[in-house]
Design a protein around this motif. Structure first.
Motif, mmCIF file in Angstrom:
data_model
loop_
_atom_site.group_PDB
_atom_site.id
_atom_site.type_symbol
_atom_site.label_atom_id
_atom_site.label_comp_id
_atom_site.label_asym_id
_atom_site.label_seq_id
_atom_site.Cartn_x
_atom_site.Cartn_y
_atom_site.Cartn_z
ATOM 1 N N LEU A 490 30.310 133.519 129.879
ATOM 2 C CA LEU A 490 29.405 134.430 129.176
ATOM 3 C C LEU A 490 28.271 134.859 130.093
ATOM 4 N N TYR B 15 38.842 132.483 121.000
ATOM 5 C CA TYR B 15 37.388 132.606 120.878
ATOM 6 C C TYR B 15 37.032 132.620 119.417
ATOM 7 N N LEU B 17 34.609 133.919 116.715
ATOM 8 C CA LEU B 17 33.546 134.885 116.441
ATOM 9 C C LEU B 17 33.164 134.708 114.980
ATOM 10 N N VAL B 24 43.052 134.961 122.416
ATOM 11 C CA VAL B 24 43.060 135.845 123.583
ATOM 12 C C VAL B 24 44.250 135.511 124.473
ATOM 13 N N ALA B 43 46.991 145.857 130.279
ATOM 14 C CA ALA B 43 46.006 146.772 129.708
ATOM 15 C C ALA B 43 44.666 146.055 129.579
ATOM 16 N N GLY B 45 41.786 144.294 128.023
ATOM 17 C CA GLY B 45 41.747 143.451 126.826
ATOM 18 C C GLY B 45 42.959 142.572 126.678
ATOM 19 N N GLY B 47 43.713 140.030 128.428
ATOM 20 C CA GLY B 47 43.358 138.623 128.641
ATOM 21 C C GLY B 47 43.461 138.196 130.091
ATOM 22 N N LYS B 48 43.498 139.156 131.010
ATOM 23 C CA LYS B 48 43.667 138.837 132.430
ATOM 24 C C LYS B 48 42.477 138.033 132.957
ATOM 25 N N THR B 50 40.289 136.426 131.298
ATOM 26 C CA THR B 50 40.207 135.139 130.606
ATOM 27 C C THR B 50 41.147 134.129 131.249
ATOM 28 N N HIS B 210 44.373 147.003 138.374
ATOM 29 C CA HIS B 210 44.979 148.093 137.608
ATOM 30 C C HIS B 210 45.719 149.028 138.551
HETATM 31 N N1 LIG Z 1 33.472 135.253 124.712
HETATM 32 C C1 LIG Z 1 34.309 135.982 124.028
HETATM 33 N N2 LIG Z 1 34.247 135.960 122.700
HETATM 34 C C2 LIG Z 1 35.109 136.694 121.974
HETATM 35 N N3 LIG Z 1 36.047 137.440 122.505
HETATM 36 C C3 LIG Z 1 36.157 137.520 123.837
HETATM 37 C C4 LIG Z 1 35.316 136.780 124.651
HETATM 38 N N4 LIG Z 1 35.623 137.031 125.946
HETATM 39 C C5 LIG Z 1 36.685 137.885 125.905
HETATM 40 N N5 LIG Z 1 36.995 138.184 124.638
HETATM 41 C C6 LIG Z 1 38.087 139.033 124.197
HETATM 42 O O1 LIG Z 1 39.245 138.630 124.848
HETATM 43 C C7 LIG Z 1 40.044 139.739 125.143
HETATM 44 C C8 LIG Z 1 40.465 139.660 126.580
HETATM 45 O O2 LIG Z 1 39.377 139.856 127.421
HETATM 46 P P1 LIG Z 1 39.564 139.902 128.992
HETATM 47 O O3 LIG Z 1 38.211 140.113 129.592
HETATM 48 O O4 LIG Z 1 40.280 138.691 129.434
HETATM 49 O O5 LIG Z 1 40.434 141.169 129.176
HETATM 50 P P2 LIG Z 1 40.960 141.819 130.510
HETATM 51 O O6 LIG Z 1 42.414 141.796 130.433
HETATM 52 O O7 LIG Z 1 40.331 141.193 131.668
HETATM 53 O O8 LIG Z 1 40.459 143.311 130.339
HETATM 54 P P3 LIG Z 1 39.859 144.300 131.472
HETATM 55 O O9 LIG Z 1 41.055 144.851 132.168
HETATM 56 O O10 LIG Z 1 39.171 145.329 130.692
HETATM 57 O O11 LIG Z 1 39.006 143.490 132.332
HETATM 58 C C9 LIG Z 1 39.241 140.955 124.831
HETATM 59 O O12 LIG Z 1 39.726 141.538 123.660
HETATM 60 C C10 LIG Z 1 37.843 140.459 124.614
HETATM 61 O O13 LIG Z 1 37.217 141.172 123.583
#
Ligand SMILES: Nc1ncnc2c1ncn2[C@@H]1O[C@H](COP(=O)(O)OP(=O)(O)OP(=O)(O)O)[C@@H](O)[C@H]1O
Ligand SMILES: [Mg+2]
Lengths: 495, 231
Positions: A490, B15, B17, B24, B43, B45, B47-48, B50, B210
């Motif tokens: 975060l 996560y 909320l 995720v 895409a 969101g 979860g990459k 994460t 990407h």
């Molecule tokens: N701390 C959190 N609390 C709630 N939801 C979260 C949290 N962190 C991430 N998310 C959710 O988890 C999902 C995946 O997020 P993540 O950042 O891993 O995506 P990403 O694949 O890296 O996307 P991008 O390509 O835009 O970076 C998203 O929908 C995001 O809203």
């Protein structure tokens, strides 16, 4: 254990963030203020205590029956091996008035107005003393030296030291008598009966010694200027008590300073025989008693507190045994007990002052807290970065804890330095401020002091330093904990 | 060559909320071997990021295991996880994540100060500094040692971040869109550097991107969708 980056990053933050100067300044100010104000207070207190000590005798036998005889008690008390000398004291409330004023003006006549200023209106605590014995107790001669000095410090003029104790004739010394020629001049000035030729004048007046605080209000008097001393007593009872007033004419014999404001305002010292006579115990009367209300005792020098206490207990038993059977027990008070209300009031005031200063320290601690808290909020991203490259939560928290510690260390060191310097140069600084800006930070005239007494106790300085640092660490622990508990992911996402 | 440096086994990440649980990652299995480069696509969101965080022990999985060199590590005490994060993996982020108060050299040095006591560091500080300077030279920033991040271009910042990630000689690099914030020319340079070092050191590289072109340069491409790896 913490990682090496914690002190490093803390140090870098300190160097680059100017807000920390505010916290350092806050701690410095608090430490400085605490040291300075408290050392002035400690100085005051120790001065007051030493003044009080100087004006108090080693032990005072008091709460005696109203007709206690000095000779009987003296024998009992001086039989103790630790007792070096005793002196009789006879306390009685009274008034005194200049003869000149009463004769020359009608200031107080017919006035129903009550004036509570006892230095101005003449109320006095009359203390009958035996000057020769008082000298053996110590103190009196010193008081008579300091009296004119105190006045000379503050007012222009010629303040003569009392010649009463230098009198070689024992009888005259016992009466605190002034030279015959002085009395002659005083009589003439006041329009009282006097010999045509000064050489034929024989002095008749006993002397009275007044405190310098009273003199400050009334003005300085010529030698032997006559006063009338009045005291009153009741006889009878059961609804038809009779009020008797007794008066004596005395000559002004000098000024004393005991260091205790109450005594220097309210006390008037006169020969014990004069007061005894007024109270109906003239030595010449058959059946008269050499009455005393208190006996001042001087002990062998070098006795410790325990030995003094033991001597006090012994004297109480000796005196009680010497008193008529059925008398209530006397009280034997050491110098602190003699002034217990005053001393405890002073100690209480110092305690209050320390509390106020502690609040100042709390404010400084709050500044540390606020700056660190702000830092944690602003550095959220850094917290995430440090975690990402391997910082443990504890070490991340330590960054902020060490930041607070460093602020406290610097602030305390500066505060100690400035505090020690300003305590050492307080009087010089005070003088300089006054000379250049008419500003007196410590108005010593208010306290009748020659200079601001300032005493910086090393133990107090150490306590303050350790306290300030400990407080800062406690306060810094809150934001540090907050930082340690943050979720690094975060933090990194934080914008 | 075939040892798995980094492995996720049936990893879930949820996560919370409010009262709602957002899944995720929903059972991700992924292994990256030493010397292997894996591109992680998907895409926004999906979860990459994460997954990257969980793999690098920056975040704990809700279920499943993380293994370093075949050994389970996600259940270790927090202090050991921090030390492993330092020693075993290096992160490179899209937004560089340098500490603004520190110069390039200091930012890189910081990575030397992890998992070591202040006293121990003091004894090796000269060597640490020399190593950090050498590392910055390796990424082509020998003239930028004393520059603060704000005094560096985006490409230079990312080079500093790469130098920092490599400082503790990790076995795996986790790069989250390292060129996402750079123009194509600068991005090419940074990628060149990244692959160069990866090859040289035989690192496991997990690269979120990407950019299909960049993905094609990796040994393997993994696609994520809605918290799972597409087969
Ligand atoms: N701390 C959190 N609390 C709630 N939801 C979260 C949290 N962190 C991430 N998310 C959710 O988890 C999902 C995946 O997020 P993540 O950042 O891993 O995506 P990403 O694949 O890296 O996307 P991008 O390509 O835009 O970076 C998203 O929908 C995001 O809203
Ligand atoms: Mg992402």
């Amino acid at each position: 254990m913490i990682d090496a980056f914690s002190p490093y990053v803390a140090w870098r933050y300190l160097l680059t963030r100017r807000i920390n100067l505010l916290a350092v300044g806050g701690v410095m100010f608090a430490v400085w203020a605490i040291l300075l104000v408290d050392s002035v207070f400690t100085g005051f207190v120790s001065q007051i205590r030493s003044d009080v000590r100087a004006s108090a005798c080693d032990l005072m036998v008091t709460e005696l029956p109203h007709d206690a005889s000095y000779e009987a008690l003296r024998a009992a008390i001086e039989a103790d091996a630790d007792v070096v000398a005793t002196a009789p004291r006879l306390r009685h409330h009274g008034m005194l008035q200049q003869v000149r004023v009463r004769a020359g003006s009608a200031r107080n006549q017919g006035s129903s107005q009550v004036d509570f200023d006892h230095t101005a209106n003449g109320f006095a605590l009359l203390i009958g003393i035996d000057p020769a014995r008082e000298e053996a107790i110590g103190g009196l001669r010193q008081w008579l030296v300091r009296g004119p000095e105190e006045l000379a410090q503050r007012y222009p003029g010629d303040f003569w030291p009392s010649p009463a104790l230098d009198e070689t004739d024992a009888g005259r010394k016992g009466r605190l008598a002034m030279p015959d020629a002085d009395e002659w001049r005083a009589r003439r000035r006041a329009g009282l009966a006097h010999e045509p030729d000064v050489a034929n004048q024989r002095g008749a007046w006993p002397g009275v010694l007044l405190g310098w605080q009273r003199i400050r209000r009334l003005g300085w008097f010529a030698r032997s200027e006559p006063f009338d001393v009045v005291c009153a007593s009741f006889t009878g009872g059961d609804g038809d008590a009779v009020l008797h007033t007794h008066s004596a004419r005395v000559g002004f014999a000098g000024v004393f300073a005991t260091g205790s404001r109450a005594a220097d305002e309210g006390m008037a010292l006169l020969p014990i025989e004069t007061l005894r006579t007024m109270l109906g115990h003239d030595a010449a009367d058959p059946g008269s008693v050499d009455v005393v209300t208190d006996v001042a005792v001087r002990l062998r020098p070098g006795l410790g507190a325990a030995a003094v206490a033991a001597a006090g207990a012994r004297l109480r038993d000796r005196v009680n045994a010497a008193l008529p059977p059925g008398s209530p027990s006397c009280l034997v008070a050491d110098w602190e007990q003699q002034n217990v209300t005053f001393l405890s009031a002073v100690a209480h005031e110092q305690g209050m002052m320390q509390f106020v200063l502690f609040v100042v320290m709390l404010v400084a601690a709050f500044v540390i807290y606020a700056t660190l808290h702000m830092m944690v909020v602003q550095k959220v991203k850094d917290i995430g970065i440090l975690a990402a490259i391997g910082g443990s939560p504890r070490s991340v928290g330590a960054v902020f804890l060490l930041g607070g510690l460093a602020v406290a260390l610097f602030g305390t060191a500066l505060g100690l330095g400035v505090g020690v310097l300003s305590a050492a140069n307080l009087n010089a600084a005070n003088e300089w401020m006054y000379a250049n800006f008419q500003l007196e930070l410590f108005p010593r005239r208010l306290f009748d002091l020659r200079e601001v007494p300032c005493r910086l106790e090393p133990s107090w300085a150490a306590t303050v330093a350790v306290g300030a640092i400990a407080l800062a660490v406690v306060v810094a622990a809150v934001p540090a904990r907050k930082a340690a508990r943050m979720n690094p992911v975060l933090c990194l996402a934080h914008e | 060559m075939n040892e798995t440096a980094l492995q996720a086994v049936a990893v879930h990440k949820r996560y919370r909320l409010g009262r709602q649980e957002i899944p995720v990652l929903r059972g991700v299995d992924l292994a990256v071997a030493r010397g292997e480069t894996v591109a992680l696509l998907g895409a926004s969101g999906a979860g990459k990021s994460t997954l990257l965080h969980v793999l690098g022990l920056l975040d704990a999985p809700s279920a499943g295991e993380i293994r370093f060199d075949g050994r389970r590590v996600d259940d270790l005490p927090v202090r050991e996880r921090a030390a492993l994060r330092h020693r075993h993996v290096g992160f490179v982020f899209q937004f560089y994540h340098l500490i603004p108060e520190l110069t390039a050299l200091q930012n890189v040095l910081l990575a030397q100060m992890m998992a070591i006591s202040p006293l121990a560091y003091w004894r090796v500080r000269k060597q640490a500094r020399a190593d950090a300077e050498a590392m910055l030279e390796r990424v082509g920033l020998q003239d930028r040692l004393r520059h603060r991040p704000t005094e560096l271009s985006g490409g230079e910042r990312q080079r500093v971040a790469i130098a920092r990630a490599l400082m503790a000689s990790p076995q795996a690099l986790l790069a989250d869109e390292p060129t996402g914030n750079l123009d194509s020319h600068t991005a090419a340079g940074v990628c060149e550097l990244l692959f160069d070092i990866q090859r040289q050191r035989g690192l496991a590289l997990l690269l979120v991107t990407h950019d299909e072109g960049l993905a094609r340069r990796c040994h393997r491409t993994v696609r994520m969708k809605d918290g799972v790896v597409e087969r």
